[in-house]
Design an enzyme around this catalytic site. Structure first.
Site, PDB file in Angstrom:
ATOM      1  N   GLY A 124       0.951  -1.215  -0.044  1.00  0.00           N
ATOM      2  CA  GLY A 124       0.130   0.079  -0.020  1.00  0.00           C
ATOM      3  C   GLY A 124       0.862   1.432  -0.115  1.00  0.00           C
ATOM      4  O   GLY A 124       1.357   1.731   1.167  1.00  0.00           O
ATOM      5  N   GLN A 339      -8.696  -5.080 -34.084  1.00  0.00           N
ATOM      6  CA  GLN A 339      -8.669  -4.644 -35.634  1.00  0.00           C
ATOM      7  C   GLN A 339      -8.845  -5.641 -36.416  1.00  0.00           C
ATOM      8  O   GLN A 339      -9.742  -5.771 -37.447  1.00  0.00           O
ATOM      9  CB  GLN A 339      -7.754  -3.597 -35.989  1.00  0.00           C
ATOM     10  CG  GLN A 339      -8.007  -2.812 -36.928  1.00  0.00           C
ATOM     11  CD  GLN A 339      -9.098  -1.864 -37.096  1.00  0.00           C
ATOM     12  OE1 GLN A 339      -9.446  -1.468 -36.068  1.00  0.00           O
ATOM     13  NE2 GLN A 339      -9.714  -1.424 -38.355  1.00  0.00           N
ATOM     14  N   GLU A 366       2.459   0.857 -11.476  1.00  0.00           N
ATOM     15  CA  GLU A 366       3.711   0.764 -11.140  1.00  0.00           C
ATOM     16  C   GLU A 366       4.380   1.586 -11.740  1.00  0.00           C
ATOM     17  O   GLU A 366       5.630   1.720 -11.942  1.00  0.00           O
ATOM     18  CB  GLU A 366       4.043  -0.781 -11.865  1.00  0.00           C
ATOM     19  CG  GLU A 366       5.348  -1.315 -11.050  1.00  0.00           C
ATOM     20  CD  GLU A 366       5.029  -2.103  -9.895  1.00  0.00           C
ATOM     21  OE1 GLU A 366       3.774  -2.658  -9.599  1.00  0.00           O
ATOM     22  OE2 GLU A 366       5.945  -2.302  -9.181  1.00  0.00           O
TER      23      GLU A 366
END
Ligand SMILES: Cc1cc2nc3c(=O)[nH]c(=O)nc-3n(C[C@H](O)[C@H](O)[C@H](O)COP(=O)(O)OP(=O)(O)OC[C@H]3O[C@@H](n4cnc5c(N)ncnc54)[C@H](O)[C@@H]3O)c2cc1C
Length: 382
Positions: A124, A339, A366
């Site tokens: 955390g 696509q 991150e």
């Protein structure tokens, strides 16, 4: 230069690839749709020793390398990002702080369950006002009579709120140093501690089967010995943890891009248009060729970062470069794969649809792309 993977890494790559195809692929869409945490898969990965790959056997780990760990993360993400991030955040963010900075007692108490996947670890750092600006942490911890009292909030935390979550390692301001700067330290808070509240899971764009929640601490008391390493070392510690974490997230980018290419190639060979399979059109071939080339370059950069760590070298620059390169690649490869699938790519039954949603976080979590650019520019001396 030697580009062949070591035998152990090759063997693990094959095992994880088989496992991801046989155990994860059949349930990935269902887990995503129902936003269900993959308990059974985590338990199996724990039994196989994969929840503690880069940790020594003495502490309960598999005794593997960072390269092996990156390859395992890559192979899982090739099939499903939620399962991969669960293992990745648990290893790099949840378990590494205990292994690297924990006391002998903390390691003995926590590492065996973490490495076996019986318990999950969380990290955390992020707060409502401290993301990229991680030093702006507002959570406070005060030591009095052998007890830390913690007050504050964390957000977007992975793995903290599952039935098997064991602890979160948090950053907190623990005082002021002699120069008047914030003193930041890391502390372990175990699940079930009074005053530690785990909020409702977020509704996310992707990573639906992974656990992400806000956390709050209100007069939350933990023993003095829950401090991780020396008091005031928190800033340096979390920068190192983020460096390690970037290798894992970079491996996720390679894996997701490879998974998107696998699906796109398979589909392009099957799908007929204008009397032939669409894989025969040069426009489709160019996309597939570009994807394959970019993936190989990104993979080499990621393996280099892992190898540098295994060699005990500084890997900050390469890990940031790998994270930057692979996050962007994952987003682009997933888009190209959609696509190539045409309208079917927009339909959830096709894995590329989930991959497209899962890819975007790889340029944010991150450390965002902009943060990686700051790290890289600093390393260049700019
Ligand atoms: C699904 C998910 C899981 C996560 N898991 C965890 C976890 O387990 N533990 C944890 O601690 N965190 C976790 N995070 C948090 C994540 O690491 C942060 O969201 C991320 O670092 C960005 O911080 P922020 O969201 O506060 O964005 P901000 O820092 O507010 O950034 C907003 C924008 O401003 C840009 N920016 C900021 N500063 C600068 C600058 N100096 N120069 C240029 N641009 C800048 C950013 O690049 C970004 O584009 C998770 C997030 C998500 C979404």
């Amino acid at each position: 230069m030697f580009f062949d993977l070591p035998d152990e890494a090759k063997a693990l790559q094959e095992s994880v690839r088989d496992f991801a195809r046989s155990e994860v692929a059949p349930v990935a869409e269902h887990l995503d749709q129902t936003k269900s945490f993959p308990y059974e898969i985590v338990a199996k990965m724990g039994e196989l020793g994969w929840m503690g790959i880069p940790f020594p056997e003495e502490v309960g780990g598999a005794g593997g390398t960072s390269l092996q760990y990156a390859i395992a993360v890559e192979e899982l993400t090739r099939i499903d990002s939620s399962v991969a991030i669960t293992l990745c955040a648990h290893t790099s963010l949840g378990t590494q702080p205990v292994y690297l900075f924990g006391s002998e007692d903390q390691k003995q108490r926590l590492m065996p369950d973490l490495c076996a996947g019986r318990k999950l670890g969380a990290f955390g750092l992020t707060e409502p006002e401290a993301g990229s600006d991680a030093g702006n942490v507002k959570t406070r911890a005060t030591l009095d009579g052998g007890t830390w009292t913690i007050d504050g909030a964390k957000q977007f935390i992975t793995n903290a709120g599952t039935d098997i979550s064991g602890h979160v390692a948090i950053t907190a301001v623990t005082g002021t140093d002699e120069r008047g700067n914030k003193e930041v330290s890391n502390l372990i808070v175990e699940n079930g501690t009074d005053g530690y509240e785990i909020g409702t899971a977020y509704r996310k764009m992707g990573w639906n089967a992974s656990d992400t929640r806000p956390l709050s601490f209100t007069e939350c008391q933990v023993p003095e010995e829950n401090l991780l390493g020396p008091r005031g070392a928190g800033f340096k510690q979390f920068l190192h943890i983020l460096d390690i974490g970037r290798i894992g997230v970079a491996a996720m980018g390679v894996g997701l891009a490879q998974g998107a290419l696998d699906e796109a190639l398979k589909y392009a060979k099957e799908r007929q248009a204008f009397g032939q399979s669409i894989s025969k059109f040069q426009a489709i071939q160019s996309k597939l060729a570009d994807m394959a080339t970019e993936i190989e370059a990104a993979r080499l950069l990621t393996y280099k970062a892992a190898w540098e760590k295994d060699e005990g070298r500084n890997f900050t620059l390469t890990a940031a470069q790998a994270k930057l390169k692979t996050g962007r690649l994952a987003v682009r490869a997933a888009e190209e794969a959609v696509q190539i699938h045409g309208g079917y790519g927009y339909i959830e039954e096709y894995p590329v649809c989930r991959m497209y949603r899962d890819a975007k976080i790889l340029t944010i979590g991150e450390g965002t792309d902009e943060v990686q650019q700051m790290v890289i520019a600093r390393a260049l001396g700019a």
